[in-house]
Enzyme design. Sequence first.
Site, short mmCIF file in Angstrom:
data_model
loop_
_atom_site.label_atom_id
_atom_site.label_comp_id
_atom_site.label_asym_id
_atom_site.label_seq_id
_atom_site.Cartn_x
_atom_site.Cartn_y
_atom_site.Cartn_z
N ASP A 161 -27.35 -60.72 4.29
CA ASP A 161 -27.10 -60.80 5.84
C ASP A 161 -26.38 -60.74 7.33
O ASP A 161 -25.96 -62.53 6.66
CB ASP A 161 -28.59 -60.15 6.05
CG ASP A 161 -28.21 -59.07 7.25
OD1 ASP A 161 -27.17 -58.65 7.10
OD2 ASP A 161 -29.75 -59.31 8.22
N GLU A 162 -25.59 -60.32 7.67
CA GLU A 162 -25.08 -61.10 8.72
C GLU A 162 -23.36 -62.28 8.32
O GLU A 162 -23.31 -62.78 8.60
CB GLU A 162 -25.84 -61.88 9.84
CG GLU A 162 -26.61 -61.18 10.55
CD GLU A 162 -26.16 -60.66 11.28
OE1 GLU A 162 -24.90 -59.88 11.77
OE2 GLU A 162 -27.25 -59.30 12.49
N LYS A 191 -28.58 -51.30 9.38
CA LYS A 191 -28.27 -51.82 8.36
C LYS A 191 -29.72 -52.47 7.80
O LYS A 191 -29.90 -52.74 6.77
CB LYS A 191 -27.23 -52.79 8.83
CG LYS A 191 -27.89 -53.93 9.76
CD LYS A 191 -26.90 -54.90 9.74
CE LYS A 191 -27.63 -55.99 10.45
NZ LYS A 191 -27.87 -56.82 9.93
N THR A 192 -30.19 -52.58 8.95
CA THR A 192 -31.84 -52.57 8.39
C THR A 192 -32.66 -52.39 7.73
O THR A 192 -32.84 -52.90 6.31
CB THR A 192 -32.65 -54.01 9.70
OG1 THR A 192 -31.83 -54.82 10.27
CG2 THR A 192 -33.90 -54.75 8.96
N GLN A 242 -18.13 -58.34 14.89
CA GLN A 242 -19.37 -58.87 15.54
C GLN A 242 -18.71 -60.26 14.92
O GLN A 242 -20.48 -60.88 15.21
CB GLN A 242 -20.84 -58.29 15.25
CG GLN A 242 -21.09 -56.85 15.80
CD GLN A 242 -22.63 -56.11 15.71
OE1 GLN A 242 -23.81 -56.56 16.05
NE2 GLN A 242 -22.36 -55.59 15.16
N ARG A 282 -24.61 -53.63 22.58
CA ARG A 282 -26.40 -53.96 23.66
C ARG A 282 -26.68 -52.95 24.10
O ARG A 282 -28.18 -52.89 23.94
CB ARG A 282 -26.37 -55.29 23.46
CG ARG A 282 -25.80 -56.39 22.93
CD ARG A 282 -26.06 -56.54 22.12
NE ARG A 282 -25.36 -56.35 21.09
CZ ARG A 282 -25.76 -56.02 19.96
NH1 ARG A 282 -26.67 -55.60 19.22
NH2 ARG A 282 -24.42 -55.50 18.51
#
Length: 764
Positions: free
Chosen positions: A235-236, A44-45, A266, A621
Amino acid sequence: MTKLGKHTISNHSDYLATLNEPQREAVLYGNGPLMIIAGAGSGKTRVLTYRIAHLIENGVDPFRILSLTFTNKASGEMRKRIEGAVGTEARNIWMGTFHSVFAKILRIEARYLGYTSDFSIYDTDDSKSLLRSIIKEFNLDDKTYKANVVFNRISGAKNRLISADDYINNPVIQADDDSAKMKEMGRLYKTYVTRCFQANAMDFDDLLYNTNILFRDFPDVLYKYQHKFQHVMVDEFQDTNVSQYLITRKLSAVHRNIVVVGDDAQSIYAFRGANIENILNFAKDFPDVQTIKLEQNYRSTSNIVNAANSVIARNKAQLEKKTFTANEEGSLIDVIKAGSDNEEGRLVATAIFEEKMQKALRNENFAILYRTNAQSRSFEEALRKLGIKYRIIGGQSFYQRKEIKDLLAYLRFTVNQRDEEAFKRIINLPKRGIGDATVAKIAVTASENNLPIWDVVASIGKYASGRTIAPIEQFATLIKSFKILIEEGKDAYDVSAHIAKSSGILRELYEDKTVEGLSRYENVQELLNGIKEFVDGEANEDKTLSAFLQSVSLLTNADEPDDNNDNDRVTMMTIHSAKGLEFRNVFIVGLEEDLFPSQMMLESRQDLEEERRLFYVAITRAEKKLSFSYAESRYQWGRIKMCEPSRFLLEVDNRFLNVSKMVQNAIERDTTPPITAFARNLVQRKPAVPNVNNATTSHVPSTDFVPSDTFELVEGDKVEHLKFGFGEVVKMDINGTDRKATVKFNIVGEKTLLLSFAKLRILK
């Protein structure tokens, strides 16, 4: 050629060629609202970075782009990448955290709210200090009106956009304050706001709250920024609260070019005010929204991705997506069963050591993730014993936490009254009205008379007079009583538990009902658990307090200098702290009911689903290898608590699990695997190797084996034990809470069992 992250690009088509189809679609999307559902490890970044670069390359003025992130690190990295693609024009983007961007707007428009542009921003300590002053001025009991509790209530109100006047006039809130015996909360809130304003200061929450007020009360200002920002990106987005979402919705109302990026799976920050409904219901506010799903995971092996999918699929409140990967299948997820939390630390540390040796890995390739910071102790000790360096993120080393150092200082001074540093730490802890000036006078008196400080304290009447004598004498009496316990031969745990209680440390921490206070209380209990393990450990012949303190000293004083530039360390952190990070090898530890999921998160489906999302975050992770661990027993409140495997272990599709470690650990300890639904599922797929040497004493438990409540067990009862099989109770020995039963088993003969630990099924 220009650089963008890990990808080298020479022109528009080249960097588009590095994207998969959904990523490319998101980068090239034109005007209108867009929601990007970005699964874990889906890049996504990169998509956000390319999209902003693409907008600038196609003529959008960087001054008219607003990009909001949740960390300064994220915004800094993104800006650097964009600058690598489009040059220094990237510096003109309005990019940063919500708080930093809105503080910038507030400084420009401060006069509308009655502030000057150079207003101060109070941090949490500033705010609490001001609240303590107000509480004192109101002559309120600071044990009822604790500054951190009051601060958290005010913070929660501001994040829900509840003003001080609305707070006072809301009957539901007032009823809640009444039940908490905090009827003056509304007045404290209003006075606090007034005093901040008088000081030309805003606290952290005000940066969001006042931006909402600014846009609500001054339409011209809102109009200005609505037309300024042609494109708004968040974002997020799953972590936004009500206040943050309202601001971004208002800012994008004119151009409607709002792009939100996030993953509902998340969303793990409800305790901070994050509202998952923002992402779940985004389409209601923007019915013409285009949704693009980034479902390809570039981070993890397929076994890890599929295991994560099998867990999160159980949540009802979620946006539909199916994460997949083209990566290798990878190894199965190890399940490590330990007999105790202490053994769990040893097994995990050993697994790290072996994996390092076998695959020539570095410490930095490993991470240990746990639900609460208090769990770090057993892993710290085990890693130190194997010489494996580690670092703790999001929290101090267990033995460096204030509450731990406070209790250890009491223990040190009880053993050695010449320990002046320990004395200085505890003389006014908890507060006894003994100030720094008095302590300084005691030190001077001791020096003038060439005496240890303790000699002066123990006979303070000879050297001082006035109101400070009484509390010093009380302190001296307390220490003398602790010394008597040592002289009577009490072991380290008995002495430590008495000191923790009698000193007032436990009581003070117990009375602090905030999240932070609860964590500190749990940490002290965990220290006492560690002392109990030390006393119960067969390898420790000397069980005195002095011996324990020596062992702690060896654990906490590294043999070599701590090099802060040395990044080759195993990372230990809570799962909340691990959000956004990735590691080659991950150990998710403490997977037991009431620990993970937390007992505090089992009251509603909403809370349980947040815990499951937290487990999903932990799983994702891991890049190459993932391990789960749990303990059959843990010390809690100085007693052993028998534990059940977490329901989350049951929810992982067992096709992706390797239980060989669990079974092997059980065999090494000469025990059978726990006959739970979890164990049955796994062992049916991969049966345990029988222990030939003990075949005559082993027992296959009945398929309906469920441990009974043994409180009313009596002589003559027929019972079944997991390991020893069937037998009859021939003797009961009851001494207070210590209840023992002697059972004559058909195969192994008589065994005496402590009923608080033994699992027996009473046969009807």
